[in-house]
Design a protein around this motif. Structure first.
Motif, short mmCIF file in Angstrom:
data_model
loop_
_atom_site.label_atom_id
_atom_site.label_comp_id
_atom_site.label_asym_id
_atom_site.label_seq_id
_atom_site.Cartn_x
_atom_site.Cartn_y
_atom_site.Cartn_z
N THR A 157 76.21 -8.93 94.67
CA THR A 157 75.92 -10.56 95.34
C THR A 157 77.70 -11.02 96.39
OG1 THR A 157 76.96 -11.87 94.04
CG2 THR A 157 74.47 -10.92 93.65
N GLU A 158 77.46 -11.60 97.28
CA GLU A 158 78.51 -12.03 98.36
C GLU A 158 79.05 -13.00 97.08
OE1 GLU A 158 79.85 -15.38 101.07
OE2 GLU A 158 78.62 -14.08 101.37
N GLU A 159 79.16 -13.59 96.12
CA GLU A 159 80.45 -13.85 94.90
C GLU A 159 80.99 -13.12 94.34
OE1 GLU A 159 77.05 -14.92 95.26
OE2 GLU A 159 76.82 -16.82 97.06
N GLU A 160 79.66 -11.92 93.83
CA GLU A 160 80.52 -10.93 92.99
C GLU A 160 81.32 -10.55 93.20
OE1 GLU A 160 79.56 -7.07 90.42
OE2 GLU A 160 77.53 -8.23 91.84
N LEU A 161 81.75 -9.85 94.62
CA LEU A 161 81.98 -9.24 95.43
C LEU A 161 83.37 -9.66 96.05
CD1 LEU A 161 83.25 -6.49 97.09
CD2 LEU A 161 81.82 -7.49 98.88
N ARG A 162 83.22 -11.61 95.66
CA ARG A 162 84.76 -12.71 96.34
C ARG A 162 85.39 -12.52 95.08
NH1 ARG A 162 84.99 -15.09 100.66
NH2 ARG A 162 83.46 -15.32 102.42
#
Length: 197
Positions: A157-162
């Protein structure tokens, strides 16, 4: 990348994959942005370079390019590009300090195991020069799965990658999202983040 089935797929379909990447990487705006963010004549790592299309574009723009991939057939294609230094290396073999002005990890680390990503990203941060430029492209999702031709993917997810980037020491500055057709013929949603080291 250590998944043998994934490596076998890329080895068997290296020429087809080269045709696929040649179509869009030669005019990819994200690659153009990456090159523009690096100093003229700067050093770049193309991590998981595949057939070397992006590395060749970088080299033609005046960058000193080190291209790595775990698939010998891909390295053979990448090495055909003038001015590209290509060698067989897995993600976890990247080491060294302050080596690169930029690292291009464009849809390569999606083949790394999820639990290996923190250490890999930390090593890449160490290999990047202070305030160096990092590009990462991943497919969006929440699981780990194989596609129809046998490649293993770690979806994020975007949150995980960030969070992964922040923990490794990066500061994300730009985001791009889209959907694209892969080697298996199916479309998938993706995210690309640009960050400073």
């Amino acid at each position: 990348m250590s998944d043998h089935e994934t490596l076998k797929v890329y080895a068997a379909q290296s020429e087809k994959y080269a045709s696929l990447t040649d179509e869009f990487l030669s005019s990819d705006p994200l690659l153009t942005d990456f090159i523009a963010a690096l100093p003229l004549g700067g050093s770049a790592l193309d991590l998981g370079c595949g057939p070397g299309t992006a590395a060749a574009v970088m080299a033609n723009a005046g960058l000193q390019v080190h291209a790595t991939d775990a698939v010998p057939e891909m390295i053979a294609l990448a090495a055909k590009h003038p001015l590209v230094h290509a060698e067989i290396q897995t993600f976890d073999q990247i080491n060294g300090t302050n080596l690169y002005d930029g690292i291009w990890a464009n849809f390569s680390l999606l083949h790394a195991d999820r639990d290996a990503l923190p250490d890999i990203l930390k090593s890449l941060h160490t290999a990047l020069k202070p305030n160096g430029y990092f590009h990462i492209g991943m497919k969006l999702g929440t699981n780990t799965a194989r596609d129809s031709i046998g490649r293993q993917y770690t979806y994020v997810t975007e949150e995980e990658l960030r969070a992964l980037l922040t923990t490794a020491g990066f500061t994300a500055i730009k985001k791009h999202t889209g959907s694209g057709k892969g080697l298996d013929g199916t479309y998938a949603d993706w995210i690309a983040l640009a960050a400073y080291g």
